[in-house]
Scaffold this active site. Structure first.
Site, PDB file in Angstrom:
ATOM      1  CG  ASP A 337      -0.079   0.170   2.499  1.00  0.00           C
ATOM      2  OD1 ASP A 337       0.900  -0.585   2.653  1.00  0.00           O
ATOM      3  OD2 ASP A 337      -0.393   1.049   3.314  1.00  0.00           O
ATOM      4  CD  GLU A 338      -0.778   4.769   3.180  1.00  0.00           C
ATOM      5  OE1 GLU A 338      -1.699   5.539   3.482  1.00  0.00           O
ATOM      6  OE2 GLU A 338       0.027   4.326   4.021  1.00  0.00           O
ATOM      7  CB  ALA A 339       4.125   1.882  -3.243  1.00  0.00           C
TER       8      ALA A 339
END
Length: 703
Positions: A337-339
């Site tokens: 996530d949230e890369a």
């Protein structure tokens, strides 16, 4: 997972308070013999089928025995019941149905119970739990404990009676995956705290604990091939501090402890983002070959593995190899996530390279729902954490055949505040009161996602603002049991109006267990019977040793000299300098604590804590206590967001007030010491950025 926004300032560490021991042993009054017996329909999570038998009850007695086909289940039940009942409860193995007592059998259950369900039958002479597996027996035992009075959870002998309503329960879970997640990366939590949380989620038939073992702020597991991950990457946490990590032996111990409670550990190594702790540990993992500084803030999305470097994949493979060897469960969670610092093309390249590493280890990949961007792997699970009901990455995951694990942040994130006044937690996904957490149907929540694609429900607890077990409990209870019911119970058995009553009846049980729970105004909370203290035979005393003559008795506590009056209420414990009348702070300690002459509640002195934006003005005192005793800590405070509590071996409790105005108000918290507890540290503290607080008249009494 989490929203890419600046996180608010975190909660301060809990402060230490003060304590003393007193001689009498006090017990909760036994309920009257005709006290209402818990209904079979009052269980959380709600059973699939309940058939009460009117007028029939089973009473546990001193001669009751436990016959079992699963020695682990029998011993677990005996270990639960022996301390509070005082009964021997001998455990024997056997497969036949006895004529009396308690039987735990791996045969004869209704076929519908499956691999995790159970059948409970209660007659006047025999209480039987049947299941097809030891896991089913264990879940049946969790139901049985709720059918007994709350005081069965006490670790000292109580008076009973120990009566169970008659009838039959046939029960099974709705979903195979019923999970909780604990973030040990933002703030590190030691083995004892994690074990306590395992015990708490097991009571409500959850069967997965997802451990978030790596993030920007900390790496929490030893990897022999890359030792600096633990020693460097694990050396800090949000807000600074020592951080910490699990040795392989400690992690293995946690896995075994969970397995004994039929809980599977799912370890997560987040990638390719949320990786600053790893990047700070090894410069070669960075594209520029320069290790960044360790990070103690709460922003997200700024870090990324170097997708173009082959050493990155060597690193990931070796980490997963070692972690898989320690983890017998079927899953490895790869984050994803949230890369935000990884391009979409690089993200797909990276995930397509690393997912097969898990498959080669005979593990199933779990990832946050952004993993839907990458190629599908056999059995893959996408964990949905969005705040809406549609998402392109989710749709991609479903179309590729992924199973979906539901963790919608605006329903299941236990780190979200209950209300704007909640001193812990965040608000980016919204406020989540108990009814909000409960009132949704996992089977229909996501339009376009077939019910058959839903693997289960997981309740994540992120720890940006959490530092203690008491913090964890306050945010998890009562929402975790509410979400456990979504995961276990059939939708037809669920109704908010009846659930809130069943949930409120859990309150006394949590009080006895020392769980620091949020008293939601949405829930009609039950209470324990009023205390009616009696001196135990082992603590009888001569008149000269009565509380009225004891040097530890409070000078302000007026007492009759008659022996009968001396036992009419628990003796008033006195903390050393509990009223601060000496004019000296000692034996309390705290760099921003002082003794003042105004405002005071009684006498001429009180304590003041000079809170700042970066310091909660903790004040504490460590005092000797007796093992296996229940204590009540009471103090009077004035101010906003003031906490009192106690910590020690097996003890970690606190309570708080959002504000008292310009007057003193009482705070009280009860805890039970363990077999090896010989001292506790009691504390009082305020809240970041709030005005100074004041405190006075602390006492600690046996209850």
């Amino acid at each position: 997972m989490e929203d890419a926004v600046q996180r608010p300032a975190l909660l301060a560490a809990a402060l230490a308070l003060a304590t003393v021991t007193v001689g009498a042993v006090w017990t909760i009054a036994a309920p009257p013999a005709d006290a209402a017996v818990v209904s079979l329909q009052d269980v959380v999570p709600a059973p699939a089928s309940v058939q009460p038998a009117s007028g029939v009850t089973f009473t546990l007695g001193s001669g009751t025995g436990i016959q079992t086909e699963s020695l682990d289940a029998g011993n677990a039940l005996a270990a639960l019941l022996r301390p509070s009942t005082g009964y021997a409860l001998p455990v024997t193995t056997g497969s036949g149905t006895p004529s009396s007592g308690i039987a735990l059998l791996l045969s004869g259950a209704d076929a519908s119970v499956g691999t995790e369900g159970y059948q409970l039958d209660v007659t006047a002479s025999l209480l039987t739990i049947r299941a097809q597996t030891p896991a089913g027996l264990y879940h049946g035992v969790q139901t049985l404990r709720q059918l007994l009075p709350p005081t069965v959870e006490a670790r000292t002998v109580q008076s009973g009676p120990w009566t169970v309503a008659g009838g039959r329960i046939i029960d099974r879970p709705r979903y195979a995956y019923r999970g909780a997640m604990l973030d040990v990366s933002r703030h590190f939590f030691g083995v004892d705290t994690v074990k306590r949380y395992i015990d708490e989620i097991a009571q409500y038939k959850l069967n997965v604990l997802h451990l978030h073992l790596s993030d920007d702020q900390g790496w929490r597991i030893v990897v022999d091939a890359w030792p600096r991950l633990a020693t460097v990457g694990g050396s800090t946490q949000v807000g600074g501090g020592a951080g910490g990590y699990y040795t392989k032996a400690q992690y293995t111990d946690l896995v075994a402890y969970a397995a004994a409670r039929h809980i599977t550990i799912v370890p997560e190594i987040d990638m390719p983002g949320h990786t600053n702790a790893a990047l700070a540990s090894y410069a070669e993992l960075n594209c520029n070959g320069v290790a960044p500084a360790l990070y103690t803030g709460t922003e997200v999305g700024f870090s990324s593995f170097c997708v173009s470097k082959e050493v990155t994949y060597t690193f990931v493979q070796q980490v997963l190899n070692e972690l898989a060897a320690l983890t017998p469960g079927p899953y490895l969670h790869l984050g994803g996530d949230e890369a935000h610092s990884t391009s979409e093309a690089d993200y797909r390249t990276f995930m397509n390279r690393v997912q097969p590493f898990a498959g080669a280890l005979n593990k199933t990949v779990v990832g946050w729902h952004q993993i839907g961007q990458a190629d599908h792997t056999a059995g893959r699970v996408a964990q949905f954490w969005g705040t809406g009901t549609s998402d392109a990455d989710l749709s991609s995951a479903v179309s590729k055949g992924d199973k979906i694990l539901l963790s919608p942040a605006n329903k299941t994130y236990l780190d979200m505040k209950y209300t704007n006044a909640t001193p812990l937690g965040l608000t980016w996904a919204g406020l989540i009161e108990v009814q909000t957490a409960y009132n949704w149907d996992p089977g229909t929540y996501l339009p376009g996602v077939p019910a058959a694609s839903i693997l289960g429900v997981e309740a994540p607890l992120w720890s940006e603002t959490l530092r203690t077990l008491a913090d964890i409990e306050f945010m998890a209870f009562p929402r975790m049991p509410a979400l456990a019911e979504l995961a276990w119970s059939p939708q037809s058995a669920r109704n908010w109006d009846t659930f809130k009553v069943r949930l409120g009846a859990q309150g006394p049980r949590w009080t006895v267990q020392g769980i620091n729970y949020y008293r939601s105004p949405q829930v009609p909370w039950s209470t324990l019977p009023s205390a009616s203290p009696t001196v135990s035979p082992s603590a009888s005393r001569s008149p000269s040793a009565s509380p009225s003559a004891s040097p530890s008795a409070s000078p302000s506590a007026s007492r009759s000299p008659s022996p009968s009056a001396s036992v009419s209420s628990p003796p008033a414990g006195v903390l050393a300098n509990g009223g601060f009348e000496t004019g000296s702070l000692a034996p309390w300690t705290g760099s921003r604590c002082s003794v003042v002459t105004s405002p005071v509640r009684s006498g001429t002195r009180a304590l003041a804590g000079a809170v700042t934006a970066g310091d909660t003005a903790q004040c504490q005192q460590t005092v000797t206590v007796q093992p296996n005793r229940t204590y009540r800590l009471t103090g009077y405070v004035q101010g906003s967001y003031v906490y009192i509590g106690a910590t020690g071996t097996g003890v970690n409790v606190s309570t708080w007030t959002p504000g008292t105005g310009n007057t003193y108000a009482p705070l009280s918290v009860t805890f039970t010491t363990g077999a090896t507890t010989t001292s506790v540290t009691v504390f009082v503290h305020g809240w970041y950025g709030q005005p100074s607080y004041y405190a006075d008249d602390f006492s600690l009494t046996l209850v």
